[in-house]
Design an enzyme around this catalytic site. Sequence first.
Site, PDB file in Angstrom:
ATOM      1  N   ARG A  66      65.610  41.969  90.962  1.00 36.64           N
ATOM      2  CA  ARG A  66      65.568  40.595  91.446  1.00 36.64           C
ATOM      3  C   ARG A  66      64.184  40.357  92.044  1.00 36.64           C
ATOM      4  O   ARG A  66      63.526  41.301  92.480  1.00 36.64           O
ATOM      5  CB  ARG A  66      66.646  40.350  92.501  1.00 36.64           C
ATOM      6  CG  ARG A  66      68.075  40.561  92.017  1.00 36.64           C
ATOM      7  CD  ARG A  66      69.070  40.338  93.157  1.00 36.64           C
ATOM      8  NE  ARG A  66      70.454  40.471  92.713  1.00 36.64           N
ATOM      9  CZ  ARG A  66      71.146  41.598  92.746  1.00 36.64           C
ATOM     10  NH1 ARG A  66      70.564  42.703  93.222  1.00 36.64           N
ATOM     11  NH2 ARG A  66      72.393  41.648  92.321  1.00 36.64           N
ATOM     12  N   LYS A  81      71.749  42.978  96.870  1.00 38.60           N
ATOM     13  CA  LYS A  81      72.642  42.028  97.536  1.00 38.60           C
ATOM     14  C   LYS A  81      73.763  42.759  98.260  1.00 38.60           C
ATOM     15  O   LYS A  81      74.323  43.729  97.748  1.00 38.60           O
ATOM     16  CB  LYS A  81      73.256  41.057  96.515  1.00 38.60           C
ATOM     17  CG  LYS A  81      72.329  39.953  96.068  1.00 38.60           C
ATOM     18  CD  LYS A  81      73.085  38.966  95.190  1.00 38.60           C
ATOM     19  CE  LYS A  81      72.218  37.778  94.820  1.00 38.60           C
ATOM     20  NZ  LYS A  81      72.947  36.808  93.972  1.00 38.60           N
ATOM     21  N   HIS A 126      64.073  35.049  87.289  1.00 33.99           N
ATOM     22  CA  HIS A 126      65.399  35.648  87.101  1.00 33.99           C
ATOM     23  C   HIS A 126      65.708  35.847  85.623  1.00 33.99           C
ATOM     24  O   HIS A 126      66.489  36.737  85.265  1.00 33.99           O
ATOM     25  CB  HIS A 126      66.470  34.785  87.763  1.00 33.99           C
ATOM     26  CG  HIS A 126      67.690  35.558  88.157  1.00 33.99           C
ATOM     27  ND1 HIS A 126      67.667  36.588  89.084  1.00 33.99           N
ATOM     28  CD2 HIS A 126      68.979  35.480  87.734  1.00 33.99           C
ATOM     29  CE1 HIS A 126      68.883  37.093  89.225  1.00 33.99           C
ATOM     30  NE2 HIS A 126      69.695  36.448  88.407  1.00 33.99           N
ATOM     31  N   ARG A 174      64.954  39.298  84.478  1.00 32.83           N
ATOM     32  CA  ARG A 174      66.040  40.250  84.774  1.00 32.83           C
ATOM     33  C   ARG A 174      67.154  40.114  83.733  1.00 32.83           C
ATOM     34  O   ARG A 174      67.701  41.118  83.267  1.00 32.83           O
ATOM     35  CB  ARG A 174      66.556  39.982  86.187  1.00 32.83           C
ATOM     36  CG  ARG A 174      67.777  40.776  86.617  1.00 32.83           C
ATOM     37  CD  ARG A 174      68.029  40.503  88.095  1.00 32.83           C
ATOM     38  NE  ARG A 174      69.415  40.650  88.495  1.00 32.83           N
ATOM     39  CZ  ARG A 174      69.962  41.777  88.925  1.00 32.83           C
ATOM     40  NH1 ARG A 174      69.232  42.875  88.968  1.00 32.83           N
ATOM     41  NH2 ARG A 174      71.227  41.820  89.305  1.00 32.83           N
ATOM     42  N   HIS A 225      75.452  44.991  89.970  1.00 35.49           N
ATOM     43  CA  HIS A 225      76.564  44.052  90.004  1.00 35.49           C
ATOM     44  C   HIS A 225      77.778  44.710  90.651  1.00 35.49           C
ATOM     45  O   HIS A 225      78.128  45.843  90.309  1.00 35.49           O
ATOM     46  CB  HIS A 225      76.952  43.607  88.591  1.00 35.49           C
ATOM     47  CG  HIS A 225      75.972  42.667  87.973  1.00 35.49           C
ATOM     48  ND1 HIS A 225      75.906  42.429  86.609  1.00 35.49           N
ATOM     49  CD2 HIS A 225      75.012  41.874  88.531  1.00 35.49           C
ATOM     50  CE1 HIS A 225      74.952  41.548  86.360  1.00 35.49           C
ATOM     51  NE2 HIS A 225      74.400  41.202  87.510  1.00 35.49           N
ATOM     52  N   TYR A 277      76.744  39.269  79.555  1.00 38.60           N
ATOM     53  CA  TYR A 277      75.676  39.607  78.610  1.00 38.60           C
ATOM     54  C   TYR A 277      76.218  39.924  77.224  1.00 38.60           C
ATOM     55  O   TYR A 277      75.496  39.796  76.237  1.00 38.60           O
ATOM     56  CB  TYR A 277      74.850  40.780  79.144  1.00 38.60           C
ATOM     57  CG  TYR A 277      74.085  40.406  80.383  1.00 38.60           C
ATOM     58  CD1 TYR A 277      72.949  39.605  80.298  1.00 38.60           C
ATOM     59  CD2 TYR A 277      74.507  40.808  81.649  1.00 38.60           C
ATOM     60  CE1 TYR A 277      72.262  39.219  81.431  1.00 38.60           C
ATOM     61  CE2 TYR A 277      73.823  40.435  82.787  1.00 38.60           C
ATOM     62  CZ  TYR A 277      72.699  39.638  82.679  1.00 38.60           C
ATOM     63  OH  TYR A 277      72.031  39.245  83.808  1.00 38.60           O
TER      64      TYR A 277
END
Length: 304
Positions: free
Chosen positions: A159, A182, A250, A253, A276, A285
């Site tokens: 990120r 995150k 982004h 990524r 994630h 994806y």
Amino acid sequence: MIAPALSDALGAWLAGQRALAGAAENTLKAYQTDVLGFLAFMTQHNGGSQGLAPIARITIRDMRAWMAHERGRGVGARSLARSLSAVKSFYRWLAEREGFEPTAVLSTRTPKFQRKLPRPLEIGSASDMIETVELQSNDPWIAARDAAVVTLLYGCGLRISEALGLTGRDVPLPDVLRIIGKGNKERIVPVIAPARDAVDAYLRLCPYPVADDAPIFRATRGGVLSPRAIQKVMEKARLQLGLPATATPHAMRHSFATHLLAAGGDLRTIQELLGHASLSTTQAYTAVDAAHLMSVYEKAHPKA
């Protein structure tokens, strides 16, 4: 007006989300805004101060009224689904603590919405982006800096905040990086040689000393480099390359993940590399890859 006991309960729940779930500050602010908005509506809808007792008596009709009110003021299905998720989480926690039945809230159906698919760049466009970003500044160290950041986004799937958060302790870049993403979620990311070389090239040219506890990427006058600076240089590059507005930091990524999947990477590995929390997020994806394959098929098939 929200009663003090309910306000205290919300604060305790948020503290728990921070400590136990590792929620990021931006996530906590969103939770607080969503739940406070819900409680404010219930105060007006039912009249009087919203304390613990009235909250425990919320009905399905009350929930429908709140959702209709939110849609009426222009809140989209995606945003409403997020707000409802926060409300349910808080309500579930409160029901366990206070001992009341939460079915009316927890059984409320989440609004249906079309999930947005990631918008990656083609492999050639991602490479062109890195090369073109480096041409946007006449100052060699700034050009090297911008190229290094974008290379990290694409080459390591970072990120923008993670790339700009690298400090002097992280360089020279090792074969693998320990990234705190995150929600303070830690992951191990392999560092490809082009990313390592790009960062080394930047550090050789950077006019500012690199301290162990300071970010390595510096602004023109030596301050901390902002994400907006990279966004702006990519905007210039995408206009020169004729790429869509979705060609953002982004998107690099997203491109990392999509190209890795196309090359045979498995979803679990990609999930770990991206950090994630849920595999369902990474599964988006597969839809991107399938859509790309269908597009190629339609263009190439003789009957298309």
